[in-house]
Motif scaffolding. Sequence first.
Motif, PDB file in Angstrom:
ATOM      1  N   PRO A   2       0.840  -1.208   0.000  1.00 26.51           N
ATOM      2  CA  PRO A   2       0.000   0.000   0.000  1.00 26.51           C
ATOM      3  C   PRO A   2       0.870   1.251   0.000  1.00 26.51           C
ATOM      4  O   PRO A   2       2.004   1.224   0.486  1.00 26.51           O
ATOM      5  N   TYR A   3       0.328   2.317  -0.518  1.00 22.73           N
ATOM      6  CA  TYR A   3       1.059   3.571  -0.608  1.00 22.73           C
ATOM      7  C   TYR A   3       1.244   4.165   0.786  1.00 22.73           C
ATOM      8  O   TYR A   3       0.269   4.377   1.497  1.00 22.73           O
ATOM      9  N   ASP A   4       2.481   4.418   1.149  1.00 24.89           N
ATOM     10  CA  ASP A   4       2.790   4.989   2.464  1.00 24.89           C
ATOM     11  C   ASP A   4       3.482   6.340   2.281  1.00 24.89           C
ATOM     12  O   ASP A   4       4.698   6.416   2.168  1.00 24.89           O
ATOM     13  N   GLU A   5       2.650   7.373   2.218  1.00 27.17           N
ATOM     14  CA  GLU A   5       3.192   8.707   1.963  1.00 27.17           C
ATOM     15  C   GLU A   5       4.122   9.169   3.087  1.00 27.17           C
ATOM     16  O   GLU A   5       5.141   9.812   2.829  1.00 27.17           O
ATOM     17  N   THR A   6       3.777   8.805   4.319  1.00 26.60           N
ATOM     18  CA  THR A   6       4.604   9.200   5.464  1.00 26.60           C
ATOM     19  C   THR A   6       6.012   8.628   5.328  1.00 26.60           C
ATOM     20  O   THR A   6       6.999   9.309   5.592  1.00 26.60           O
ATOM     21  N   ALA A   7       6.095   7.368   4.892  1.00 25.41           N
ATOM     22  CA  ALA A   7       7.401   6.732   4.715  1.00 25.41           C
ATOM     23  C   ALA A   7       8.193   7.437   3.619  1.00 25.41           C
ATOM     24  O   ALA A   7       9.411   7.622   3.732  1.00 25.41           O
ATOM     25  N   MET A   8       7.514   7.841   2.555  1.00 27.02           N
ATOM     26  CA  MET A   8       8.178   8.578   1.471  1.00 27.02           C
ATOM     27  C   MET A   8       8.700   9.922   1.989  1.00 27.02           C
ATOM     28  O   MET A   8       9.834  10.307   1.724  1.00 27.02           O
ATOM     29  N   LEU A   9       7.852  10.619   2.730  1.00 29.14           N
ATOM     30  CA  LEU A   9       8.222  11.948   3.221  1.00 29.14           C
ATOM     31  C   LEU A   9       9.351  11.874   4.248  1.00 29.14           C
ATOM     32  O   LEU A   9      10.150  12.790   4.370  1.00 29.14           O
ATOM     33  N   ARG A  10       9.432  10.751   4.965  1.00 25.88           N
ATOM     34  CA  ARG A  10      10.482  10.557   5.950  1.00 25.88           C
ATOM     35  C   ARG A  10      11.865  10.510   5.292  1.00 25.88           C
ATOM     36  O   ARG A  10      12.879  10.754   5.929  1.00 25.88           O
ATOM     37  N   GLN A  11      11.901  10.173   4.010  1.00 26.49           N
ATOM     38  CA  GLN A  11      13.182  10.111   3.288  1.00 26.49           C
ATOM     39  C   GLN A  11      13.657  11.494   2.841  1.00 26.49           C
ATOM     40  O   GLN A  11      14.753  11.634   2.321  1.00 26.49           O
ATOM     41  N   CYS A  12      12.792  12.496   2.999  1.00 26.56           N
ATOM     42  CA  CYS A  12      13.111  13.834   2.469  1.00 26.56           C
ATOM     43  C   CYS A  12      13.831  14.701   3.494  1.00 26.56           C
ATOM     44  O   CYS A  12      13.564  14.607   4.705  1.00 26.56           O
ATOM     45  N   HIS A  13      14.702  15.551   3.003  1.00 27.00           N
ATOM     46  CA  HIS A  13      15.254  16.642   3.798  1.00 27.00           C
ATOM     47  C   HIS A  13      14.059  17.471   4.307  1.00 27.00           C
ATOM     48  O   HIS A  13      13.085  17.645   3.574  1.00 27.00           O
ATOM     49  N   PRO A  14      14.116  17.979   5.569  1.00 24.28           N
ATOM     50  CA  PRO A  14      12.965  18.708   6.122  1.00 24.28           C
ATOM     51  C   PRO A  14      12.446  19.845   5.228  1.00 24.28           C
ATOM     52  O   PRO A  14      11.240  20.052   5.120  1.00 24.28           O
ATOM     53  N   MET A  15      13.372  20.540   4.572  1.00 29.98           N
ATOM     54  CA  MET A  15      12.951  21.654   3.716  1.00 29.98           C
ATOM     55  C   MET A  15      12.196  21.135   2.495  1.00 29.98           C
ATOM     56  O   MET A  15      11.149  21.661   2.120  1.00 29.98           O
ATOM     57  N   PHE A  16      12.728  20.084   1.880  1.00 25.54           N
ATOM     58  CA  PHE A  16      12.072  19.506   0.705  1.00 25.54           C
ATOM     59  C   PHE A  16      10.734  18.896   1.107  1.00 25.54           C
ATOM     60  O   PHE A  16       9.751  18.997   0.377  1.00 25.54           O
TER      61      PHE A  16
END
Length: 148
Positions: A2-16
Amino acid sequence: MPYDETAMLRQCHPMFKSVLLRILADLRNQGWQPKIVYVKRTEAEQAEKVKQGYSRTMHSWHLESTIGVLPTVHGGFDIVRGNAADVVDARYGWGGQAARLDFPFWKALGATAKKYGCTWGGEWKSFKDVAHVQMLYIEETPRHQALV
Ligand SMILES: [Zn+2]
C-alpha cells in the motif's frame, strides 16, 4: 504494497518535505491524486533505472551520494546537496494517457512544483522526466580545501 506517503516523506530533507507537502496539497486542490513513487534510490537501483532507460545519469538527486560543488567568491566552494521525488497521479501512473508527455497531470505537476521553487524534469532539454521534481540546497559552511 500500500502507498505509504509518510514513509516517502520521511526520506526527504525537512525543507524539501515541507515544499513537497505543499505541492501535494495544491495538486489535490486541483483535483489530482498525486502519489510519490520515489524519493531515495540506492546506487544499484539507480544503475538499473539507467540501464532500463528511465534515467540518464548516475549523478541523480535521488542518490544520497550525489553532491555538487559551486565556487564561492572567496576562492572556496560550497557543497550543494539535493532531494528529488517522482510523483504520478495514482489513477494513471505512467501508463495509458499518462504515457504522453503532454498529459495534463504532468503540466499541473510542473507548474505547481515551480510555484514552490522546485525544478521540474519535464523542462529538461534532452530527456523529459515529467514525474520528477527536485530541489537543491546549500546548508554547510563553504570549504577551502579540495575534497578527498
Ligand atoms: Zn526522478
